[in-house]
Design an enzyme around this catalytic site. Structure first.
Site, short mmCIF file in Angstrom:
data_model
loop_
_atom_site.label_atom_id
_atom_site.label_comp_id
_atom_site.label_asym_id
_atom_site.label_seq_id
_atom_site.Cartn_x
_atom_site.Cartn_y
_atom_site.Cartn_z
N SER A 165 39.98 44.79 36.08
CA SER A 165 39.68 46.05 35.40
C SER A 165 40.76 47.12 35.56
O SER A 165 40.69 48.16 34.89
CB SER A 165 38.34 46.61 35.90
OG SER A 165 37.27 45.84 35.41
N LYS B 73 42.19 48.42 32.30
CA LYS B 73 41.60 49.43 31.40
C LYS B 73 42.52 50.61 31.15
O LYS B 73 42.58 51.15 30.04
CB LYS B 73 40.25 49.89 31.97
CG LYS B 73 39.16 48.83 31.93
CD LYS B 73 37.87 49.32 32.55
CE LYS B 73 36.71 48.34 32.31
NZ LYS B 73 36.87 47.05 32.95
N ASP C 49 30.82 38.00 34.91
CA ASP C 49 31.72 38.99 35.50
C ASP C 49 31.37 39.19 36.96
O ASP C 49 30.36 38.71 37.46
CB ASP C 49 31.60 40.31 34.74
CG ASP C 49 32.69 41.31 35.10
OD1 ASP C 49 33.75 40.87 35.57
OD2 ASP C 49 32.47 42.51 34.93
#
Length: 520
Positions: A62, A65, A481
């Site tokens: 992540s 992002k 996830d």
């Protein structure tokens, strides 16, 4: 900031393999744009005995992002440019749609699509294709809070951003990242590799020293919310690029890391793919990353021109390491919270009727309680007879009521103690019309189990545990996830005759999904 103490950093780094046990990892600290610490240990692959090095690429999960948002700003412009395209994307919405800025700031109110894959019957180790992601996201009709009012982590926000960026520019996110971000920043080997199954340069591991470490299986196609693979040296180059452009008001990181607010004007903890934190009175910007078998974290302190990076190929505390490195570098003293013994009246389950969320508390000894509310357990310090808090949550007890506050999320809940036993009549077939998915609950020898079915398949059976009258918990510890949704909260609804008509199913990532009972 006190005097920079390199020896303290080096001493801490030497202890990492003992305190964070796993196959391997890499860390770095930068000051004034220069590398003051760069270290790797262990193995990138245990079976082939391939050593971990600063050049070893790993999924940054992540942390990707912020790079998606960087491409947005650099190739499209301000988020508002794409608002009309988002309205067309979420064309089934029955209520107010979020804005693109809400997506960038994790204020959209959209339920996390990885959590929703569980409700749609996904196999945790199954293949998840781009068209399946779009199918799931484009069927959404509601949010779990009004856009702009709260913070809730949602990977789908950034998946949608990727689709909108590609549609607007007519180019792939892979190309845009390479041309607009990685090349200018000198991130020589960084690359978006959407299909996690194709990455084989380093192995991520599940497990621990008790169960052993086993290669983690990932077969997800990522885009926007994760998918970038980079080495420690690539991440060092990103931090150096940030420092080199620090005085450029139009610089990409200056634009990414600006302050954001909620619709009521309150300061937000997240914006444009970056988490905002504070330590020692200093503002930090950064992000963590987690996928089955991988953990990553970076922090940057602009005021002191400091950056820390931690990357693990196992499910250890990379976030903890990066934060401790930052505190050591800043000279922030450690202090022990003063605690009092936890009264047994705290323990049990507490329900917020509006959101359907449940807080479960149990004794953890020495003035601490183990709380289950979000994606994973958190340790709470009992700081007074009726007060307790963790780094994320503060709770105050007033008899059979708990007032819960998560300031960063702009969230305040009033939770009632669950008393008494649950009725044993919950077996049946339930349907979510929005997700076009089913939940089957069965009674097998006096024990209840639930299974999810939808366009992604049929799940295993999961055990159900009663929390109180018409409230049950369904733990899910493995999903596509990481981290998993945790405990799904099932709150059943009855008619005037006492018959079950339906329920809401939810967790912190995806709250208040309505199900109706199907009469068979």
């Amino acid at each position: 900031m006190s005097k920079f103490d390199l020896s303290a950093l080096e001493t801490f780094v030497r202890t990492i393999p003992q305190h964070y046990k796993g196959p391997g990892g890499a860390v770095a600290v930068l000051k004034d744009g220069k590398v003051v610490l760069r270290h790797a240990w262990g193995f990138a692959d245990l079976s082939t005995r391939k050593a971990m090095t600063p050049e070893t690429r790993m999924p940054i999960c992540s942390v990707s992002k912020q790079f998606t948002c960087a491409v947005l700003l650099d190739s499209v412009g301000e988020p508002e440019v794409l608002d009309d395209a988002l309205a067309a994307y979420l064309d089934k919405f029955a209520e107010k749609r979020p804005s693109v800025r809400d997506l960038c700031n994790n204020q959209s109110g959209l339920r996390d699509y990885w959590a929703l894959t569980v409700l749609c019957g996904a196999d945790p180790e199954g293949v998840f294709l781009p068209e399946q992601a779009q199918s799931l996201l484009r069927r959404l009709k509601t949010t779990h809070f009004a856009p702009g009012t709260h913070y809730s982590y949602c990977n789908g926000n950034f998946r949608i951003l990727a689709d909108l960026i590609e549609q607007h520019t007519g180019r792939s996110l892979i190309e845009l990242l390479s041309e607009r971000i990685f090349q200018p920043a000198g991130m020589k080997t960084a690359e978006l590799i959407p299909d996690t199954a194709l990455f084989d340069e380093c192995t991520g591991y599940e497990g621990d020293t008790v169960r052993g470490f086993l290669p983690a299986v990932n077969r997800i196609h990522w885009m926007g919310d994760a998918g970038i693979c980079a080495s420690l040296d690539d991440m060092i180059a990103w931090e150096q690029f940030i420092d080199a452009t620090r005085d450029d008001e139009s610089g990409i990181y200056r634009r990414l890391s600006g302050l954001q607010t909620f619709s009521d004007g309150a300061a937000a903890p997240y914006g444009l793919g970056l988490k905002f934190e504070e330590t020692g009175g200093k503002r930090l910007t950064g992000h963590g990353g987690a996928l089955r078998g991988w953990r990553c974290q970076r922090w940057h302190c602009a005021d002191e021109r400091l950056s820390t990076i931690a990357m693990f190929n196992f499910e250890g505390g990379a976030s903890d390491v990066a934060f401790k490195l930052m505190n050591i570098a800043l000279g922030v003293p450690t202090s022990e919270q003063v605690r009092v013994a936890a009264d047994a009246v705290w323990f049990g389950s507490w329900l917020d009727h509006e959101t359907g969320l449940v807080l479960s508390l149990e004794d953890a000894g020495r003035g601490r309680m183990k709380a289950r509310f979000g994606t994973g357990p958190e340790m709470m310090d009992v700081v007074g007879e009726n007060e307790a808090r963790s780094s994320m949550t503060a709770i105050r007890r007033d008899g059979d009521t708990i007032h819960l506050a998560r300031e960063d999320e702009n969230l305040s809940l009033t939770m009632q103690r669950l008393k008494g036993a649950a009725k044993q009549d919950i077996a049946g077939h339930y349907r979510s019309d929005e997700l076009e998915a089913d939940l089957l609950i069965v009674d097998e020898g006096g024990a209840f189990y639930g299974a999810f079915e939808g366009f992604l398949g049929k799940s295993d059976m999961y055990s159900l545990y009663e929390a109180g009258p018409d409230v049950w918990l369904l733990p899910v510890q493995r999903s596509m996830d990481a981290p998993s949704p945790g405990e799904w909260k099932l709150v059943f609804h009855r008619d005037a005759k006492g018959e079950i008509t339906g329920m809401t199913v939810g967790c912190w990532l995806a709250r208040h999904v309505d199900y109706r009972r199907i009469q068979e």
